[in-house]
Scaffold this motif. Structure first.
Motif, short mmCIF file in Angstrom:
data_model
loop_
_atom_site.label_atom_id
_atom_site.label_comp_id
_atom_site.label_asym_id
_atom_site.label_seq_id
_atom_site.Cartn_x
_atom_site.Cartn_y
_atom_site.Cartn_z
N ARG A 24 -6.07 0.06 6.62
CA ARG A 24 -5.37 -0.94 6.12
C ARG A 24 -4.00 -0.86 6.70
O ARG A 24 -3.11 -1.52 6.33
CB ARG A 24 -5.50 -0.59 4.56
CG ARG A 24 -6.87 -0.43 4.13
CD ARG A 24 -7.50 -1.96 4.21
NE ARG A 24 -7.11 -2.87 3.37
CZ ARG A 24 -7.42 -4.08 3.26
NH1 ARG A 24 -8.59 -4.44 3.97
NH2 ARG A 24 -6.75 -4.96 2.69
N ARG A 25 -3.52 0.23 7.40
CA ARG A 25 -2.09 0.05 7.98
C ARG A 25 -1.86 -1.02 8.78
O ARG A 25 -2.65 -1.55 9.52
CB ARG A 25 -2.03 1.25 8.70
CG ARG A 25 -0.64 1.64 9.17
CD ARG A 25 -0.54 3.04 10.07
NE ARG A 25 -0.86 4.07 9.26
CZ ARG A 25 -0.19 4.65 8.41
NH1 ARG A 25 0.95 4.43 8.28
NH2 ARG A 25 -0.45 5.97 7.80
N TYR A 56 0.85 -1.18 -0.10
CA TYR A 56 0.05 -0.05 0.11
C TYR A 56 0.91 1.23 -0.02
O TYR A 56 1.86 1.41 0.80
CB TYR A 56 -0.91 -0.02 1.10
CG TYR A 56 -1.89 -1.24 1.30
CD1 TYR A 56 -2.95 -1.37 0.61
CD2 TYR A 56 -1.74 -2.31 2.36
CE1 TYR A 56 -3.72 -2.38 0.47
CE2 TYR A 56 -2.37 -3.19 2.29
CZ TYR A 56 -3.80 -3.33 1.68
OH TYR A 56 -4.44 -4.38 1.54
N ILE A 107 -3.17 6.93 3.82
CA ILE A 107 -3.72 8.01 4.78
C ILE A 107 -5.11 8.24 4.47
O ILE A 107 -5.98 8.67 5.24
CB ILE A 107 -2.95 9.28 3.98
CG1 ILE A 107 -1.44 9.60 4.40
CG2 ILE A 107 -3.84 10.77 4.22
CD1 ILE A 107 -0.76 10.47 3.78
N ARG A 108 -5.70 7.67 3.04
CA ARG A 108 -6.94 7.50 2.80
C ARG A 108 -7.74 6.64 3.71
O ARG A 108 -9.06 6.48 3.60
CB ARG A 108 -7.36 7.44 1.36
CG ARG A 108 -6.98 8.75 0.67
CD ARG A 108 -7.35 9.03 -0.91
NE ARG A 108 -7.11 7.55 -1.56
CZ ARG A 108 -5.80 7.34 -2.31
NH1 ARG A 108 -4.97 8.24 -2.38
NH2 ARG A 108 -5.75 6.40 -2.78
N HIS A 109 -7.02 5.57 3.84
CA HIS A 109 -7.59 4.33 4.25
C HIS A 109 -6.54 3.77 5.54
O HIS A 109 -6.02 2.88 5.49
CB HIS A 109 -7.76 2.99 3.45
CG HIS A 109 -8.48 3.51 2.04
ND1 HIS A 109 -9.93 3.29 1.86
CD2 HIS A 109 -8.14 4.02 0.77
CE1 HIS A 109 -10.22 3.81 0.90
NE2 HIS A 109 -9.00 4.09 0.19
N PRO A 110 -6.62 4.49 6.65
CA PRO A 110 -5.78 4.00 7.67
C PRO A 110 -6.12 2.77 8.29
O PRO A 110 -5.30 2.10 9.00
CB PRO A 110 -6.26 5.46 8.72
CG PRO A 110 -7.45 5.82 8.22
CD PRO A 110 -7.43 5.60 7.03
N ARG A 135 1.73 5.41 0.45
CA ARG A 135 1.65 5.96 1.69
C ARG A 135 0.38 7.10 1.76
O ARG A 135 -0.41 7.21 2.22
CB ARG A 135 2.79 7.29 1.84
CG ARG A 135 2.59 8.20 3.19
CD ARG A 135 3.73 8.89 3.21
NE ARG A 135 4.91 8.02 3.34
CZ ARG A 135 6.03 8.71 3.52
NH1 ARG A 135 6.59 10.06 3.49
NH2 ARG A 135 7.30 7.92 3.79
N SER A 136 -0.04 7.71 0.13
CA SER A 136 -1.24 8.14 0.00
C SER A 136 -2.53 7.14 0.37
O SER A 136 -3.63 7.66 0.85
CB SER A 136 -1.09 8.77 -1.38
OG SER A 136 -1.12 7.71 -2.62
N TYR A 137 -2.37 6.16 -0.16
CA TYR A 137 -3.36 5.01 -0.02
C TYR A 137 -3.83 4.96 1.51
O TYR A 137 -4.83 4.85 2.18
CB TYR A 137 -3.29 3.91 -0.54
CG TYR A 137 -4.40 2.84 -0.57
CD1 TYR A 137 -5.43 2.77 -1.40
CD2 TYR A 137 -4.28 1.99 0.58
CE1 TYR A 137 -6.50 1.92 -1.22
CE2 TYR A 137 -5.26 0.84 0.85
CZ TYR A 137 -6.46 0.84 -0.15
OH TYR A 137 -7.37 0.07 0.09
#
Length: 303
Positions: free
Chosen positions: A154-155, A143, A149-152, A145-147
């Motif tokens: 998924r971290r 994933y 940020i939009r989908h935390p 970094r921008s993704y």
């Protein structure tokens, strides 16, 4: 070697490689289909062992094809101490498609069968995806970094997915291979990445750090492998197929997997900075080693 002989050798090498690959991959694919139909652990383990055997046959067939080249010399250092009953994380520079052939052929008798971390997208390629899955090669979903940020939410999912896919490796010795530069070296990529190294692309630390975080305690050693084709630097894979490859240089360095190499690369900034510095220093040494080889360092041993 004359152009005519090189052309004939190229055609024969490609044909034989295709035949060998099909002969070994079809049973792997059929075994993979059986694995899908019978999701039973004892069946899975038997199928995995069979698939590893077929991959070993593929590697041995490629070794035979390479040995048919009377001009090819192997210059190897560092095979001492390797063991097929241990776990390894193998990191390597990536110069050519020939690298995979060299790693498979050279190490097939010294360490467990190589397993490559693959991008998730490769799982959907017909035949290849199923064959790699049957061989227990883990697929990683990365994933950006921008993704994240939009989908935390998924971290950390990439690490967890990798952890689950690698659980099977805890039961039998395995070698996980990571081409740290992420892609094959070209002059164009060297310029685009503004590489500080003369013969290498900048290393990408995330994949190595993730593997160590997931299976760090399982690895007996980290294998730092340096590949070089000093007399066929421009087109080693084409030269390999056409019988013009004259020298393969491999240097193997075993590194202990200490606690300093375990950590949360995603969330721990201090660990991330220290890990990047360690890997960059390792790559600087590798770059110097390649420069010495190309400068005419003597042949140490054969294969």
């Amino acid at each position: 070697m004359s152009r005519l002989l090189a052309a004939i050798t190229l055609v024969l090498s490609v044909a034989l490689t295709i035949v060998v690959t099909i002969t070994c991959s079809v049973p792997i694919i059929l075994a993979g289909m059986t694995k899908l139909l019978l999701p039973i652990p004892v069946v899975w383990r038997a199928i995995s062992a069979f698939c590893n055997l077929m991959m070993y046959c593929w590697c041995s067939s490629l070794a035979l094809l390479l040995h048919l080249n009377p001009w090819l010399k192997w210059d190897i250092e560092g095979l001492e101490g390797l063991n097929k009953k241990k776990w390894y994380l193998l990191i390597c520079n990536h110069r050519s498609w020939a690298d995979i052939v060299v790693l498979c052929v050279l190490f097939r008798k010294h360490i467990p069968m190589n397993k490559y971390f693959l991008k998730q997208q490769l799982a959907w390629i017909p035949f290849i995806g199923l064959a790699c899955w049957a061989l227990d090669m883990p697929f990683m979903r990365r994933y950006s970094r921008s993704y994240l940020i939009r989908h935390p939410e998924r971290r950390g999912k990439d690490v967890e997915t990798t952890r689950l896919s690698c659980e099977k490796f805890r039961n039998h010795p395995t070698t996980i291979v990571n081409f740290v530069e992420g892609s094959r070296f070209t002059d164009e990529k060297h310029q685009q990445t503004r590489s500080p190294y003369q013969h290498l692309l900048p290393p990408k630390a995330a994949g190595v750090a993730m593997a160590l975080n997931v299976l760090g305690s399982q690895f007996d050693k980290l294998m730092n492998v340096t590949l070089c084709y000093p007399e066929n630097d421009r087109t080693p894979f084409f030269d390999m197929l056409s019988g013009k490859l004259t020298r393969i240089v491999v240097r193997v360095e075993l590194i202990s997997v200490t606690d300093e190499l375990h950590g949360d690369y995603t969330n721990d900034k201090n660990f991330k900075r220290g890990f990047q510095q360690w890997l960059n220093a390792l790559w600087a040494e590798k770059d110097s080693r390649i420069e010495e080889i190309k400068a005419g360092a003597g042949v140490k041993s054969g294969y």
